[in-house]
Design a protein around this motif. Structure first.
Motif, PDB file in Angstrom:
ATOM      1  N   GLY A  51       0.335  -1.560   0.046  1.00  0.00           N
ATOM      2  CA  GLY A  51      -0.015   0.119  -0.044  1.00  0.00           C
ATOM      3  C   GLY A  51       1.222   2.235  -0.274  1.00  0.00           C
ATOM      4  N   HIS A  52       1.889   1.128   1.014  1.00  0.00           N
ATOM      5  CA  HIS A  52       2.880   2.091   0.705  1.00  0.00           C
ATOM      6  C   HIS A  52       3.314   2.769  -0.353  1.00  0.00           C
ATOM      7  CE1 HIS A  52       5.743   5.211   1.884  1.00  0.00           C
ATOM      8  NE2 HIS A  52       6.283   4.560   1.879  1.00  0.00           N
ATOM      9  N   TRP A  53       3.982   1.652  -1.424  1.00  0.00           N
ATOM     10  CA  TRP A  53       4.641   2.053  -2.419  1.00  0.00           C
ATOM     11  C   TRP A  53       3.630   2.041  -3.506  1.00  0.00           C
ATOM     12  CZ3 TRP A  53       7.773  -3.319  -2.904  1.00  0.00           C
ATOM     13  CH2 TRP A  53       8.787  -2.589  -2.150  1.00  0.00           C
ATOM     14  N   GLY A  54       1.817   1.929  -3.584  1.00  0.00           N
ATOM     15  CA  GLY A  54       1.412   1.738  -4.601  1.00  0.00           C
ATOM     16  C   GLY A  54       0.945   3.841  -4.630  1.00  0.00           C
ATOM     17  N   ILE A  55       0.718   3.961  -3.358  1.00  0.00           N
ATOM     18  CA  ILE A  55       0.099   5.121  -2.563  1.00  0.00           C
ATOM     19  C   ILE A  55       0.895   6.579  -3.483  1.00  0.00           C
ATOM     20  CG2 ILE A  55      -0.609   7.069  -0.789  1.00  0.00           C
ATOM     21  CD1 ILE A  55      -2.364   4.964   0.034  1.00  0.00           C
ATOM     22  N   GLY A  56       2.007   5.880  -2.942  1.00  0.00           N
ATOM     23  CA  GLY A  56       3.333   6.437  -2.824  1.00  0.00           C
ATOM     24  C   GLY A  56       3.094   7.258  -4.667  1.00  0.00           C
ATOM     25  N   GLN A  57       3.108   5.971  -5.529  1.00  0.00           N
ATOM     26  CA  GLN A  57       3.261   6.246  -7.209  1.00  0.00           C
ATOM     27  C   GLN A  57       1.912   7.259  -7.443  1.00  0.00           C
ATOM     28  OE1 GLN A  57       5.079   5.534  -9.582  1.00  0.00           O
ATOM     29  NE2 GLN A  57       6.281   4.941  -7.478  1.00  0.00           N
ATOM     30  N   VAL A  58       0.729   7.316  -6.471  1.00  0.00           N
ATOM     31  CA  VAL A  58       0.279   8.078  -6.591  1.00  0.00           C
ATOM     32  C   VAL A  58       0.215   9.468  -6.742  1.00  0.00           C
ATOM     33  CG1 VAL A  58      -2.693   9.113  -5.828  1.00  0.00           C
ATOM     34  CG2 VAL A  58      -2.026   6.175  -6.523  1.00  0.00           C
ATOM     35  N   LEU A  59       0.911   9.505  -5.833  1.00  0.00           N
ATOM     36  CA  LEU A  59       1.479  11.025  -5.564  1.00  0.00           C
ATOM     37  C   LEU A  59       2.103  11.648  -6.090  1.00  0.00           C
ATOM     38  CD1 LEU A  59       1.624   9.971  -0.747  1.00  0.00           C
ATOM     39  CD2 LEU A  59      -0.116  11.795  -2.881  1.00  0.00           C
ATOM     40  N   THR A  60       3.224  10.248  -6.588  1.00  0.00           N
ATOM     41  CA  THR A  60       4.157  10.973  -7.422  1.00  0.00           C
ATOM     42  C   THR A  60       3.566  11.521  -8.509  1.00  0.00           C
ATOM     43  OG1 THR A  60       5.775   9.414  -6.992  1.00  0.00           O
ATOM     44  CG2 THR A  60       5.959  10.072  -8.985  1.00  0.00           C
ATOM     45  N   ASP A  61       2.711  10.662  -9.069  1.00  0.00           N
ATOM     46  CA  ASP A  61       1.787  11.000 -10.565  1.00  0.00           C
ATOM     47  C   ASP A  61       1.372  12.892 -10.763  1.00  0.00           C
ATOM     48  OD1 ASP A  61       2.850   8.683 -11.277  1.00  0.00           O
ATOM     49  OD2 ASP A  61       1.128   8.248 -11.013  1.00  0.00           O
ATOM     50  N   TYR A  62       0.567  13.138  -9.542  1.00  0.00           N
ATOM     51  CA  TYR A  62      -0.413  13.996  -8.903  1.00  0.00           C
ATOM     52  C   TYR A  62      -0.322  15.175  -8.302  1.00  0.00           C
ATOM     53  CZ  TYR A  62      -3.153  10.879 -11.388  1.00  0.00           C
ATOM     54  OH  TYR A  62      -3.736   9.667 -12.778  1.00  0.00           O
ATOM     55  N   VAL A  63       0.692  14.757  -7.629  1.00  0.00           N
ATOM     56  CA  VAL A  63       1.489  16.058  -5.982  1.00  0.00           C
ATOM     57  C   VAL A  63       2.344  16.555  -7.045  1.00  0.00           C
ATOM     58  CG1 VAL A  63       2.149  16.698  -4.215  1.00  0.00           C
ATOM     59  CG2 VAL A  63       0.732  14.893  -4.226  1.00  0.00           C
ATOM     60  N   HIS A  64       2.782  17.898  -7.256  1.00  0.00           N
ATOM     61  CA  HIS A  64       2.879  19.364  -7.824  1.00  0.00           C
ATOM     62  C   HIS A  64       3.623  20.245  -7.012  1.00  0.00           C
ATOM     63  CE1 HIS A  64       2.931  16.784 -11.480  1.00  0.00           C
ATOM     64  NE2 HIS A  64       1.484  16.929 -11.088  1.00  0.00           N
ATOM     65  N   GLY A  65       4.772  20.236  -7.159  1.00  0.00           N
ATOM     66  CA  GLY A  65       5.909  21.735  -6.566  1.00  0.00           C
ATOM     67  C   GLY A  65       6.570  21.224  -5.167  1.00  0.00           C
ATOM     68  N   GLU A  66       6.801  21.525  -4.695  1.00  0.00           N
ATOM     69  CA  GLU A  66       8.487  21.005  -3.634  1.00  0.00           C
ATOM     70  C   GLU A  66       8.147  21.097  -2.161  1.00  0.00           C
ATOM     71  OE1 GLU A  66      11.458  19.268  -2.438  1.00  0.00           O
ATOM     72  OE2 GLU A  66      11.801  19.929  -3.955  1.00  0.00           O
ATOM     73  N   PRO A  67       7.046  22.390  -1.300  1.00  0.00           N
ATOM     74  CA  PRO A  67       6.399  21.468  -0.212  1.00  0.00           C
ATOM     75  C   PRO A  67       5.336  20.834  -0.161  1.00  0.00           C
ATOM     76  CG  PRO A  67       5.872  23.899  -1.095  1.00  0.00           C
ATOM     77  CD  PRO A  67       7.041  23.226  -2.399  1.00  0.00           C
ATOM     78  N   LYS A  68       4.416  20.515  -1.455  1.00  0.00           N
ATOM     79  CA  LYS A  68       3.518  19.492  -1.263  1.00  0.00           C
ATOM     80  C   LYS A  68       4.074  18.262  -1.229  1.00  0.00           C
ATOM     81  CE  LYS A  68       0.034  22.699  -3.691  1.00  0.00           C
ATOM     82  NZ  LYS A  68      -1.146  23.028  -4.670  1.00  0.00           N
ATOM     83  N   ILE A  69       4.907  17.813  -1.861  1.00  0.00           N
ATOM     84  CA  ILE A  69       6.034  16.914  -2.317  1.00  0.00           C
ATOM     85  C   ILE A  69       6.226  16.734  -0.848  1.00  0.00           C
ATOM     86  CG2 ILE A  69       7.286  15.496  -3.248  1.00  0.00           C
ATOM     87  CD1 ILE A  69       6.735  17.110  -5.053  1.00  0.00           C
ATOM     88  N   LYS A  70       7.254  17.296   0.063  1.00  0.00           N
ATOM     89  CA  LYS A  70       7.351  17.289   1.205  1.00  0.00           C
ATOM     90  C   LYS A  70       5.877  16.679   2.026  1.00  0.00           C
ATOM     91  CE  LYS A  70      11.473  19.215   0.858  1.00  0.00           C
ATOM     92  NZ  LYS A  70      12.690  20.546   1.309  1.00  0.00           N
ATOM     93  N   MET A  71       5.137  17.629   2.658  1.00  0.00           N
ATOM     94  CA  MET A  71       4.010  17.245   2.985  1.00  0.00           C
ATOM     95  C   MET A  71       3.218  15.501   2.617  1.00  0.00           C
ATOM     96  SD  MET A  71       1.792  21.382   3.601  1.00  0.00           S
ATOM     97  CE  MET A  71       0.751  20.446   4.185  1.00  0.00           C
ATOM     98  N   ALA A  72       2.930  15.925   1.391  1.00  0.00           N
ATOM     99  CA  ALA A  72       2.553  14.011   0.742  1.00  0.00           C
ATOM    100  C   ALA A  72       3.444  12.756   1.456  1.00  0.00           C
ATOM    101  CB  ALA A  72       2.281  14.499  -0.168  1.00  0.00           C
ATOM    102  N   ASN A  73       4.687  13.131   1.362  1.00  0.00           N
ATOM    103  CA  ASN A  73       5.509  12.023   1.615  1.00  0.00           C
ATOM    104  C   ASN A  73       5.371  12.012   3.086  1.00  0.00           C
ATOM    105  OD1 ASN A  73       5.878  11.491  -0.992  1.00  0.00           O
ATOM    106  ND2 ASN A  73       8.024  12.971  -0.898  1.00  0.00           N
TER     107      ASN A  73
END
Length: 158
Positions: free
Chosen positions: A102-124
């Motif tokens: 699940g972690h890897w799967g959601i991580g791929q969704v976040l990689t595809d749809y979250v843009h911008g450095e602060p948003k990526i850090k918060m999402a991760n």
């Protein structure tokens, strides 16, 4: 064979040279000049070799991809194992494999749809928190309750 003959008639190089080329994946970008004897062919080459990529980065990505496939196959094998041999070892293995998958799967969704450095850090950070809470919750359920295998069996029995 017709495609090879068609390609060789466009390239004016012949079938033998087509097979002996170093890069078989080449397409013409510019046609020939009016003079049929002087054909100039500019090609765009597609390199599939890993030697042209960054060594450590491509190796890490390849190992990550392989790890994802191994976990997926293990999850497929754990289904029948959980049915035939329910117990704490399978319960904790399922908790770890399901959380990682699940972690890897959601991580791929976040990689595809979250843009911008602060948003990526918060999402991760949120993903790591979610994965940690999920694994801790499944381990708590395995330790203090019936476990994943028996819980699924209880759901099927009703």
């Amino acid at each position: 064979m017709a495609a090879i003959v068609r390609i060789s008639s466009v390239c004016h190089r012949g079938v033998k040279l087509l097979f002996y080329r170093s890069a078989l994946l080449a397409r013409p970008l510019v046609g020939q000049q009016k003079d049929q004897d002087l054909s100039y062919l500019l090609t765009a080459r597609i390199h599939g070799s890993s030697s042209l990529c960054a060594g450590s980065v491509s190796k890490a990505a390849s190992l990550h991809w392989t790890g994802e496939r191994v976990v997926s196959v293990l999850l497929l094998a754990m289904g029948p194992a959980a049915y035939l041999f329910p117990g704490p070892a399978i319960d904790y293995s399922l908790a770890a494999a399901l959380t990682l998958h699940g972690h890897w799967g959601i991580g791929q969704v976040l990689t595809d749809y979250v843009h911008g450095e602060p948003k990526i850090k918060m999402a991760n950070a949120g993903l790591f928190l979610l994965s940690t809470v999920t694994f801790a919750g499944l381990c708590y359920f395995n330790y203090n309750d019936v476990g994943i295998c028996k819980a699924v069996a209880l759901l099927w029995s009703k």
